[in-house]
Design a protein around this motif. Structure first.
Motif, mmCIF file in Angstrom:
data_model
loop_
_atom_site.group_PDB
_atom_site.id
_atom_site.type_symbol
_atom_site.label_atom_id
_atom_site.label_comp_id
_atom_site.label_asym_id
_atom_site.label_seq_id
_atom_site.Cartn_x
_atom_site.Cartn_y
_atom_site.Cartn_z
ATOM 1 N N GLN A 86 -28.624 13.547 34.535
ATOM 2 C CA GLN A 86 -27.297 12.959 34.375
ATOM 3 C C GLN A 86 -26.385 14.016 33.756
ATOM 4 N N LEU A 87 -25.431 14.479 34.534
ATOM 5 C CA LEU A 87 -24.589 15.583 34.104
ATOM 6 C C LEU A 87 -23.455 15.129 33.188
ATOM 7 N N LYS A 88 -23.136 15.986 32.226
ATOM 8 C CA LYS A 88 -21.892 15.823 31.487
ATOM 9 C C LYS A 88 -20.775 16.495 32.294
ATOM 10 N N GLU A 89 -19.564 16.023 32.119
ATOM 11 C CA GLU A 89 -18.438 16.611 32.826
ATOM 12 C C GLU A 89 -18.323 18.093 32.453
ATOM 13 N N GLN A 132 -16.814 21.912 31.871
ATOM 14 C CA GLN A 132 -15.562 22.525 31.440
ATOM 15 C C GLN A 132 -15.102 23.501 32.517
ATOM 16 N N ARG A 149 -23.547 22.245 31.186
ATOM 17 C CA ARG A 149 -24.571 22.405 30.162
ATOM 18 C C ARG A 149 -25.914 21.908 30.669
ATOM 19 N N ASP A 189 -29.217 21.071 28.588
ATOM 20 C CA ASP A 189 -29.762 21.010 27.233
ATOM 21 C C ASP A 189 -31.227 20.619 27.189
ATOM 22 N N THR A 193 -31.270 19.745 37.114
ATOM 23 C CA THR A 193 -29.842 19.929 36.851
ATOM 24 C C THR A 193 -29.155 20.583 38.034
ATOM 25 N N TYR A 242 -22.532 16.487 42.187
ATOM 26 C CA TYR A 242 -21.233 16.748 41.557
ATOM 27 C C TYR A 242 -20.275 17.522 42.455
#
Length: 281
Positions: free
Chosen positions: A124-127, A129, A221, A223, A232, A240
């Motif tokens: 599950q990706l974070k938005e 930058q 990211r 992590d 990822t 994405y």
């Protein structure tokens, strides 16, 4: 339905008809370049290795169930000759079709089962930058890899560590560069390296220089443990980028950015993935 899901569905209905990578890509609604990368990151195997494994697995089952004709099984599996089928069968399972028909056991981990969509795990990706970086010069140790042999990359990093301090590097940061992709997206150049302020005049012959132009990036990211990087990458390329109007085909060179807090001994600490921010035209 994602391109990889479409590819799996198409392959499961067509693998005995010897579909090509182009056939599968067309049925998936994407290019063979994009499909090759997304498929391997999502499933852990290359498109054509999956096709070959499924054909031969079903052939193995038919032989074990007493199929009267090896040639008939070969033709049903999409092979045009007894010889070609026997060669591929031995490469896959380590025994001949005749030995399989006689009950010779194999390592059942060599059998390729149908991929189930619920088995395709993605992070599950974070938005990400959006950042800009000036042109960079990287120096490191590089080699070509296939998508299905990327597990050998950690050995390249281990080998590169002996060169630490041999160039005038920017301290504290390491880079893993992925670029120069093959036409089908199944092989690429990878370099474990460091940034330098100017191109070195005298390098050890094993090391190479890689120049990256100034450009804007999407910075993701990762992590989790480094061993989960494939999940990822699958989420980035399979979900994405296409869902947000970016062109996966334009990602010909991207890099992994390792800060000082990343621990290569444990694989923990997190890294950044810098992808060129190129929108579809």
């Amino acid at each position: 339905m994602s391109a990889v899901a479409k590819a799996v569905w198409f392959i499961e209905g067509q693998f005995n008809r010897s579909p090509s990578l182009d056939d599968i890509a067309r049925a998936s609604g994407t290019s063979r370049f994009n499909l090759s990368r997304a498929f391997t990151w999502t499933t852990g195997t290359s498109v054509m290795a999956y096709v070959r494994g499924r054909r031969l697995t079903e052939a193995y089952k038919a032989l074990c169930n007493g199929a009267p004709s090896i040639l008939g099984v070969a033709l049903e599996a999409g092979y045009g000759s007894h010889e070609g089928f026997t060669r591929a069968f031995r490469d896959q399972f380590g025994i001949t079709p005749d030995e399989a028909r006689k009950g010779c056991p194999i390592d059942e981990r060599l059998l390729v089962k149908p991929i189930k969509m619920e088995d395709m795990t993605m992070t599950q990706l974070k938005e990400p930058q959006t950042r800009h970086r000036d042109a960079m010069i990287l120096v490191g140790l590089g080699a070509r890899f296939r998508m299905d042999t990327a597990e050998n990359i950690p050995a390249l990093w281990q080998k590169f560590q002996q060169y630490e301090g041999s160039v005038d590097e920017v301290p504290g940061y390491w880079y893993g560069v992925c670029g120069d992709w093959g036409e089908t997206g199944e092989d690429f150049f990878y370099m474990a390296g460091v940034e330098v302020l100017s191109e070195p005049a005298d390098l050890p012959p094993e090391l190479t220089t890689y120049k990256i132009p100034a450009q804007s990036y999407l910075v993701f990211r990762h992590d989790e443990h480094i061993s989960q990087l494939r999940q990822t990458m699958a989420a980035i390329f399979e979900r994405y980028l296409p869902e947000n109007g970016y062109d996966p085909s334009a990602m010909k060179t991207y890099f992994e950015f390792y800060e000082e807090k990343f621990d290569p001994r444990t694989g923990l600490g997190g890294i950044e993935l810098w992808m060129p921010a190129t929108k579809k035209e």
